[in-house]
Write a protein that holds these residues in place. Sequence first.
Motif, PDB file in Angstrom:
ATOM      1  N   HIS A  46     -29.594  71.233 -41.630  1.00 10.56           N
ATOM      2  CA  HIS A  46     -30.349  71.581 -40.423  1.00 10.56           C
ATOM      3  C   HIS A  46     -30.358  73.111 -40.386  1.00 10.56           C
ATOM      4  N   GLU A  70     -28.284  75.496 -38.038  1.00 14.20           N
ATOM      5  CA  GLU A  70     -26.842  75.266 -37.844  1.00 14.20           C
ATOM      6  C   GLU A  70     -26.089  76.195 -38.799  1.00 14.20           C
ATOM      7  N   ARG A 130     -34.262  73.836 -36.927  1.00 13.98           N
ATOM      8  CA  ARG A 130     -33.590  72.671 -37.513  1.00 13.98           C
ATOM      9  C   ARG A 130     -34.450  72.033 -38.604  1.00 13.98           C
ATOM     10  N   HIS A 178     -21.906  71.093 -40.201  1.00 17.76           N
ATOM     11  CA  HIS A 178     -22.938  71.043 -39.156  1.00 17.76           C
ATOM     12  C   HIS A 178     -22.422  71.687 -37.876  1.00 17.76           C
ATOM     13  N   THR A 179     -23.369  71.938 -36.938  1.00 19.22           N
ATOM     14  CA  THR A 179     -23.005  72.309 -35.561  1.00 19.22           C
ATOM     15  C   THR A 179     -23.785  71.387 -34.640  1.00 19.22           C
TER      16      THR A 179
HETATM   17 ZN    ZN Z   1     -26.744  68.968 -38.098  1.00 25.47          ZN
END
Ligand code: ZN
Length: 350
Positions: free
Chosen positions: A60, A63, A102, A145-146
């Motif tokens: 993404h 992130e 994203r 990820h975030t």
């Molecule tokens: Zn993500």
Amino acid sequence: MSGKRPLPFEMGGQQVQPGCRADIAIPAARLYTNTPLDIVARVVHGKKPGPQLLVCSAVHGDEINGVEICRRLLKHPALKHLRGTLIVVPIINLFGFTQKSRYLPDRRDLNRSFPGSERGTLASRMASRFTSEILSRASHVIDLHTGAIHRSNLPHIRVNTEDTAAFEMAQAFRCPVILDSKLLDGSLRETTSNMKIPYILFEAGEALRFEDRYITAGIRGILNVMRHLNMIPEKKHRSPPVTAVLATNSFWVRSTRDGVLSNVVSLGQSVSCGEKLATIVNPLSNDEEAIYSTGNGIVIGATQIPLVHEGEALFHIASFDKVDVAEASLEAFEEANDYPPLEVEPGLPS
Ligand SMILES: [Zn+2]
């Protein structure tokens, strides 16, 4: 076997000799200008044989905490004693990263496009190239990820607990919370699982932000997993261990009306069923309504933007058999990460 010198590591038609590093560019797509766009894998090939750990981030594109985790990880002195191969891909979704988004330019989510196809759309082709050229070379995966934009996550690991090797990696990471989460169609995680490669996903912080304590926690966690896989030596003086606690379930609390949100609880806080989490007010009147928790647990995700519509997800809460054990683990984790940033050796190639 352990005393033997390993073979050169091969990727993208290049060879990396034992004890060497290389940046390997995998052609992934082109801009409208026909300018090539490469996914870069930064490979550290140890002098001794061992696992091939892939650490990847920004599937993404917005992130970005993981991009910094990758950069600092590659400077860590422990890699001087590496067994096996560390494959670091700081940015998978190059389009999203450069656009602070994203998604890809066609609004597709790359993380719903795996394993992809060489003859598919842009997202599908990028996923396919990543799968065949990079993922296929890994024996273990850590995906960084975030939370999505305007959503922050307490550091936690997502894993399929039925995969024993992956669950052991999740525990070794020493993040306080582990979530057993379902595989999403077309995700990198689903493809990795189909390829029988143990995979864990680290979630921490929010999109488009660098959060130093979460970055530090991510690097420490990856190093802990590498110790578990016998890729780097044990530390002589270990900080008190953080026990990872498996959540039994997680649920979202949603907004019951439109308005302006004023939070009462914060990330990491434990809450009881019926406890007030926030108030939603009407900015043009004295109208207000309280939002209550629908269960017991710890807040592991929260919206960061105070303007909300009815039905919007506000708080992500993880449930535990013993909330007090999870609370103690969180405290230990915060203490362990309440240090200055990790030391790096400026002289090491990055
Ligand atoms: Zn993500």
